[in-house]
Scaffold this motif. Structure first.
Motif, PDB file in Angstrom:
ATOM      1  N   ASP A   1      66.091 101.798 -15.912  1.00  0.00           N
ATOM      2  CA  ASP A   1      66.840 102.300 -17.065  1.00  0.00           C
ATOM      3  C   ASP A   1      66.337 103.673 -17.527  1.00  0.00           C
ATOM      4  O   ASP A   1      66.595 104.088 -18.644  1.00  0.00           O
ATOM      5  CB  ASP A   1      66.736 101.292 -18.213  1.00  0.00           C
ATOM      6  N   SER A   2      65.610 104.369 -16.675  1.00  0.00           N
ATOM      7  CA  SER A   2      64.966 105.602 -17.096  1.00  0.00           C
ATOM      8  C   SER A   2      65.830 106.828 -16.829  1.00  0.00           C
ATOM      9  O   SER A   2      66.769 106.798 -16.038  1.00  0.00           O
ATOM     10  CB  SER A   2      63.628 105.765 -16.367  1.00  0.00           C
ATOM     11  N   LYS A   3      65.468 107.922 -17.499  1.00  0.00           N
ATOM     12  CA  LYS A   3      66.087 109.201 -17.192  1.00  0.00           C
ATOM     13  C   LYS A   3      65.828 109.562 -15.735  1.00  0.00           C
ATOM     14  O   LYS A   3      66.687 110.141 -15.066  1.00  0.00           O
ATOM     15  CB  LYS A   3      65.513 110.289 -18.102  1.00  0.00           C
ATOM     16  N   ALA A   4      64.638 109.221 -15.262  1.00  0.00           N
ATOM     17  CA  ALA A   4      64.271 109.545 -13.879  1.00  0.00           C
ATOM     18  C   ALA A   4      65.257 108.957 -12.893  1.00  0.00           C
ATOM     19  O   ALA A   4      65.655 109.610 -11.924  1.00  0.00           O
ATOM     20  CB  ALA A   4      62.861 109.040 -13.584  1.00  0.00           C
ATOM     21  N   LYS A   5      65.682 107.720 -13.136  1.00  0.00           N
ATOM     22  CA  LYS A   5      66.633 107.065 -12.239  1.00  0.00           C
ATOM     23  C   LYS A   5      67.989 107.765 -12.281  1.00  0.00           C
ATOM     24  O   LYS A   5      68.665 107.912 -11.251  1.00  0.00           O
ATOM     25  CB  LYS A   5      66.787 105.591 -12.645  1.00  0.00           C
TER      26      LYS A   5
ATOM     27  N   GLU B   1      54.711 108.743 -13.792  1.00  0.00           N
ATOM     28  CA  GLU B   1      55.645 109.829 -13.484  1.00  0.00           C
ATOM     29  C   GLU B   1      56.912 109.721 -14.321  1.00  0.00           C
ATOM     30  O   GLU B   1      57.450 110.731 -14.788  1.00  0.00           O
ATOM     31  CB  GLU B   1      55.977 109.819 -11.991  1.00  0.00           C
ATOM     32  N   ILE B   2      57.371 108.485 -14.517  1.00  0.00           N
ATOM     33  CA  ILE B   2      58.543 108.281 -15.369  1.00  0.00           C
ATOM     34  C   ILE B   2      58.260 108.766 -16.787  1.00  0.00           C
ATOM     35  O   ILE B   2      59.104 109.410 -17.412  1.00  0.00           O
ATOM     36  CB  ILE B   2      58.970 106.802 -15.363  1.00  0.00           C
ATOM     37  N   ASP B   3      57.062 108.498 -17.286  1.00  0.00           N
ATOM     38  CA  ASP B   3      56.698 108.954 -18.634  1.00  0.00           C
ATOM     39  C   ASP B   3      56.735 110.483 -18.725  1.00  0.00           C
ATOM     40  O   ASP B   3      57.186 111.043 -19.738  1.00  0.00           O
ATOM     41  CB  ASP B   3      55.294 108.453 -19.004  1.00  0.00           C
ATOM     42  N   ILE B   4      56.280 111.153 -17.672  1.00  0.00           N
ATOM     43  CA  ILE B   4      56.291 112.620 -17.660  1.00  0.00           C
ATOM     44  C   ILE B   4      57.727 113.129 -17.709  1.00  0.00           C
ATOM     45  O   ILE B   4      58.069 114.031 -18.487  1.00  0.00           O
ATOM     46  CB  ILE B   4      55.569 113.160 -16.409  1.00  0.00           C
ATOM     47  N   ILE B   5      58.583 112.550 -16.876  1.00  0.00           N
ATOM     48  CA  ILE B   5      59.987 112.969 -16.834  1.00  0.00           C
ATOM     49  C   ILE B   5      60.668 112.705 -18.171  1.00  0.00           C
ATOM     50  O   ILE B   5      61.420 113.545 -18.680  1.00  0.00           O
ATOM     51  CB  ILE B   5      60.717 112.256 -15.675  1.00  0.00           C
ATOM     52  N   GLU B   6      60.406 111.535 -18.752  1.00  0.00           N
ATOM     53  CA  GLU B   6      60.993 111.193 -20.045  1.00  0.00           C
ATOM     54  C   GLU B   6      60.599 112.218 -21.116  1.00  0.00           C
ATOM     55  O   GLU B   6      61.380 112.516 -22.025  1.00  0.00           O
ATOM     56  CB  GLU B   6      60.522 109.800 -20.488  1.00  0.00           C
ATOM     57  N   SER B   7      59.406 112.769 -20.994  1.00  0.00           N
ATOM     58  CA  SER B   7      58.891 113.654 -22.043  1.00  0.00           C
ATOM     59  C   SER B   7      59.483 115.070 -21.976  1.00  0.00           C
ATOM     60  O   SER B   7      59.456 115.792 -22.975  1.00  0.00           O
ATOM     61  CB  SER B   7      57.366 113.743 -21.967  1.00  0.00           C
ATOM     62  N   VAL B   8      60.011 115.470 -20.801  1.00  0.00           N
ATOM     63  CA  VAL B   8      60.469 116.866 -20.683  1.00  0.00           C
ATOM     64  C   VAL B   8      61.991 117.021 -20.672  1.00  0.00           C
ATOM     65  O   VAL B   8      62.497 118.115 -20.919  1.00  0.00           O
ATOM     66  CB  VAL B   8      59.876 117.541 -19.421  1.00  0.00           C
ATOM     67  N   PHE B   9      62.706 115.940 -20.378  1.00  0.00           N
ATOM     68  CA  PHE B   9      64.164 116.002 -20.423  1.00  0.00           C
ATOM     69  C   PHE B   9      64.646 115.487 -21.775  1.00  0.00           C
ATOM     70  O   PHE B   9      64.295 114.374 -22.180  1.00  0.00           O
ATOM     71  CB  PHE B   9      64.779 115.154 -19.303  1.00  0.00           C
TER      72      PHE B   9
END
Length: 200
Positions: free
Chosen positions: A11-15, A27-35
């Motif tokens: 359910d992540s932005k990364a997906k 890595e998902i946490d990193i992506i969530e933080s910048v988008f």
């Protein structure tokens, strides 16, 4: 991976953003933080000419377009961004120059916004994301080159056919003059092409 981490990945932005890649929880946490998710309304202008270009945008839903305004005030549509497409003034974004494009929301949209600084940090922390964007840019460059060649060598009818293949169902969302300006033809020529194609 724990069940909650699996749910998080699904359910992540990364997906949504990087469908073909898999990521760790960190890595998902990193992506969530910048988008950053942004809701836009039809008619919103998110970039005007002669501005600093800090962002590129991923279209989650809706439709945007970038266009160039010439000295006579005529609009030349350069790109549409529908679901799963990226958009920015890339010349300015990559060269740190002022914008030459405008970006307009032509259908209510939800986008993910990424700033240049965060993108560079993302590359450093998650190298496979840099590879993902490189491949995207390679395909985009090839597509733009193909479009330039089609404008030189193809008929307006062929260009229109290529357009509806690249942007299926987009005609429900955009005005005729947007399409005509993308193809480099008049509204009247576009109407004639459609009539001719419907009569075949």
């Amino acid at each position: 991976m724990a069940i909650n981490n699996l749910m998080k990945a699904d359910d992540s932005k990364a997906k949504k953003l990087f469908k073909d890649l898999s990521f760790s929880s960190d890595e998902i946490d990193i992506i969530e933080s910048v988008f950053h998710k942004v809701s836009l309304k039809k008619g919103d202008i998110i970039l005007e000419t002669n501005n600093v270009v800090n962002y590129q945008y991923y279209t989650l839903e809706g439709c945007l377009r970038s266009y160039y305004l010439d000295l006579q005030g005529k609009e030349h549509t350069v790109q549409f961004a529908i679901k799963d497409w990226w958009i920015s003034d890339y010349t300015a974004f990559f060269s740190d120059s002022k914008s030459i494009m405008n970006i307009e929301v032509i259908q209510d949209a939800t986008v993910y916004r990424l700033c240049k600084k965060d993108k560079e940090e993302l590359y450093a922390k998650i190298p496979k994301v840099e590879s993902f964007f490189r491949k995207k840019l390679e395909r985009a460059f090839a597509a733009f080159q193909k479009r330039i060649l089609s404008n030189i060598s193809q008929t307006a009818t062929d260009r229109y056919t290529n357009f509806i293949e690249a942007y299926p169902n987009i005609e429900k969302s955009v005005k005729n003059y947007h399409i005509a300006s993308y193809l480099g033809i008049t509204n009247e020529s576009l109407s004639r092409i459609r009539r001719e194609m419907s009569n075949k």
